[in-house]
Design a protein around this motif. Structure first.
Motif, short mmCIF file in Angstrom:
data_model
loop_
_atom_site.label_atom_id
_atom_site.label_comp_id
_atom_site.label_asym_id
_atom_site.label_seq_id
_atom_site.Cartn_x
_atom_site.Cartn_y
_atom_site.Cartn_z
N HIS A 1 0.81 -1.22 0.00
CA HIS A 1 0.00 0.00 0.00
C HIS A 1 0.85 1.27 0.00
CE1 HIS A 1 -3.54 -2.47 0.77
NE2 HIS A 1 -2.87 -3.06 1.74
N GLU A 2 2.17 1.14 0.11
CA GLU A 2 3.01 2.32 0.25
C GLU A 2 2.92 3.30 -0.92
OE1 GLU A 2 7.49 3.51 1.79
OE2 GLU A 2 7.04 1.43 1.27
N PRO A 3 2.93 2.84 -2.17
CA PRO A 3 2.89 3.83 -3.27
C PRO A 3 1.64 4.69 -3.27
CG PRO A 3 3.68 1.71 -4.07
CD PRO A 3 3.17 1.47 -2.69
N ILE A 4 0.47 4.07 -3.13
CA ILE A 4 -0.74 4.89 -3.18
C ILE A 4 -0.92 5.70 -1.91
CG2 ILE A 4 -2.30 3.07 -2.39
CD1 ILE A 4 -4.41 4.22 -4.29
N ALA A 5 -0.46 5.19 -0.76
CA ALA A 5 -0.50 5.98 0.47
C ALA A 5 0.35 7.23 0.33
CB ALA A 5 -0.04 5.14 1.66
N THR A 6 1.50 7.08 -0.31
CA THR A 6 2.38 8.22 -0.56
C THR A 6 1.68 9.26 -1.41
OG1 THR A 6 4.38 6.88 -0.35
CG2 THR A 6 4.57 8.92 -1.61
N GLN A 7 1.04 8.82 -2.47
CA GLN A 7 0.37 9.76 -3.36
C GLN A 7 -0.81 10.43 -2.67
OE1 GLN A 7 1.46 10.79 -6.35
NE2 GLN A 7 3.25 9.54 -5.91
N ILE A 8 -1.55 9.72 -1.83
CA ILE A 8 -2.66 10.33 -1.11
C ILE A 8 -2.16 11.39 -0.14
CG2 ILE A 8 -4.40 9.85 0.67
CD1 ILE A 8 -5.15 7.34 -0.85
N VAL A 9 -1.07 11.10 0.57
CA VAL A 9 -0.48 12.12 1.45
C VAL A 9 -0.05 13.33 0.63
CG1 VAL A 9 1.50 12.64 2.94
CG2 VAL A 9 0.19 10.52 3.27
N ASN A 10 0.54 13.10 -0.52
CA ASN A 10 0.92 14.24 -1.36
C ASN A 10 -0.29 15.06 -1.77
OD1 ASN A 10 3.72 14.05 -1.40
ND2 ASN A 10 3.77 12.68 -3.15
N LEU A 11 -1.36 14.39 -2.18
CA LEU A 11 -2.55 15.10 -2.64
C LEU A 11 -3.26 15.85 -1.51
CD1 LEU A 11 -4.05 12.56 -5.18
CD2 LEU A 11 -3.40 14.91 -5.68
N LEU A 12 -3.30 15.25 -0.33
CA LEU A 12 -4.06 15.85 0.77
C LEU A 12 -3.21 16.77 1.65
CD1 LEU A 12 -6.27 12.83 1.93
CD2 LEU A 12 -6.80 14.63 0.27
#
Length: 380
Positions: free
Chosen positions: A192-203
């Motif tokens: 889950h690390e890649p999409i978690a990273t992108q969500i943190v970036n977006l939010l």
């Protein structure tokens, strides 16, 4: 300075796999209906509604996270309610002055435990009393059932435990998450690390590219591990670029640095190859190579979460990393040299997506690493 092109020529080489490699390289099942891994890293999250474009993912956390009470969009496979839960997790971490790396760990953990849904009692589907975003158990002292179904409370309890784990910021995401959760599936968090990273970036305005905590965030500097879990492989400047007009088959970049300089794993993962290209004895790699000589010389490949692989070529000696080693971002895996198809000391560095070691899987390391907060430009 390198004349190396394409994948190492290793006929008959069989990459050894072990159980942790399966976890680290597992396909992101969350993406089954929403595109490939490359869509997340190279072109945004794909499939987002138009409201997502009001979010900024291109800073380093300036201004703090967006409000969880705002009009948040669906992101990839996650609906608006799930994204709001992710925003709550991030905001709680920010208020507690937990570094953004913790936000990525927490969001990924909730993805694994609940798909970012505030789950109640699961009945026969769960033989424990796990509840909420993190599937925390009242019987284990996490809180009352009512408390654990409050996302802010659940996130607070997760962070309180995380920050007591010695060295958690230097651990792989899956190790840090497991230190808190004590799951029966300890390797499940990595995917889950890649999409978690992108969500943190977006939010949070690109906070996964940052280091620091609270309101004191800044972009990660050369040699520092960003909240994304990525760092530069050497402190160097980019020489020959990725698939330039002069070298259209150059599947990586050449990072110009002196002989013997340490080479760092760009992110946590498992070493799948550590060898002399096309010479099992290693004798041909113990001397400098030359332009036109076939092969990568002494080289290492590391498999990362999200079907990503990094390759490090032309080492001066047998790599210190061994096949099967689990390495953390910034860990020394070898030293710069000029073995193989090379005209001088440097590191040839590649990034591959979709679990594809071939030229077809290679992407531009400069743009990829910049998106992770580990820019290769101006690496000195």
């Amino acid at each position: 300075m390198s004349d190396y092109e394409g994948a190492p020529r290793r006929p008959g080489l069989r990459i050894r796999r072990i159980a942790l490699a399966v976890a680290l390289t597992a396909t992101l099942t969350l993406l089954c209906c929403g595109g490939t891994v490359s869509a997340f890293f190279l072109g945004g999250l794909g499939g987002l509604d138009d409201n997502t474009m009001t979010l900024s993912a291109y800073g380093c956390g300036e201004g703090g996270p967006v409000s969880a009470d705002g009009n948040l969009p669906a992101i990839g496979p996650y609906g608006k309610v799930q994204v709001r839960n992710a925003a709550v997790i991030i905001n709680v971490g920010s208020k507690m002055n937990v570094p953004p790396r913790g936000w990525v760990v927490a969001v990924a953990t909730a993805m694994q435990e609940s798909r970012l849904s505030n789950l109640g009692f699961l009945g026969d589907r769960n033989d424990h009393d796990s509840l909420g975003l993190f599937q925390q158990r009242p019987s284990m002292g996490w809180g009352t059932p009512e408390q654990l179904q409050d996302p802010e409370y659940a996130a607070t309890k997760f962070y309180e435990k995380l920050i007591t784990v010695a060295g958690w910021e230097d651990m792989s995401l899956t190790a840090a998450a497991q230190a808190v959760q004590r799951s029966a599936y300890p390797d499940a968090y990595a995917k889950h690390e890649p999409i978690a990273t992108q969500i943190v970036n977006l939010l949070a305005n690109g906070a996964a590219r940052a280091i620091g905590s609270g309101t004191d965030l800044r972009c990660a500097a050369a040699g520092e591990v960003a909240a994304s879990g990525w760092t530069i492989p050497v402190k160097a400047m980019v020489g020959s670029g990725f698939r330039t007009p002069e070298r259209p088959d150059h599947d990586g970049v050449d990072l110009i640095v002196g002989r013997g300089a340490p080479i760092w794993a760009a992110s946590s993962g498992i070493v799948t190859i550590a060898a002399c290209d096309n010479d099992a004895s290693g004798r041909s790699c113990n001397v400098d190579g030359y332009p036109g000589k076939l092969g990568c010389g002494w080289f290492v490949e590391v498999q990362h979460a999200g079907n990503l692989m990094t390759r490090y070529c032309h080492m001066v000696e047998r790599p210190s990393a061994k096949v099967g080693d689990v390495v953390n971002a910034g860990q020394v895996i070898g030293r710069v040299g000029s073995s193989g198809n090379s005209s001088g000391p440097h590191l040839h560095f590649e990034v591959h997506v979709n679990n594809d070691r071939s030229s077809s899987g290679a992407v531009n390391p400069v743009s990829f690493m910049k998106d992770q907060g580990a820019s290769l430009d101006g690496g000195q």
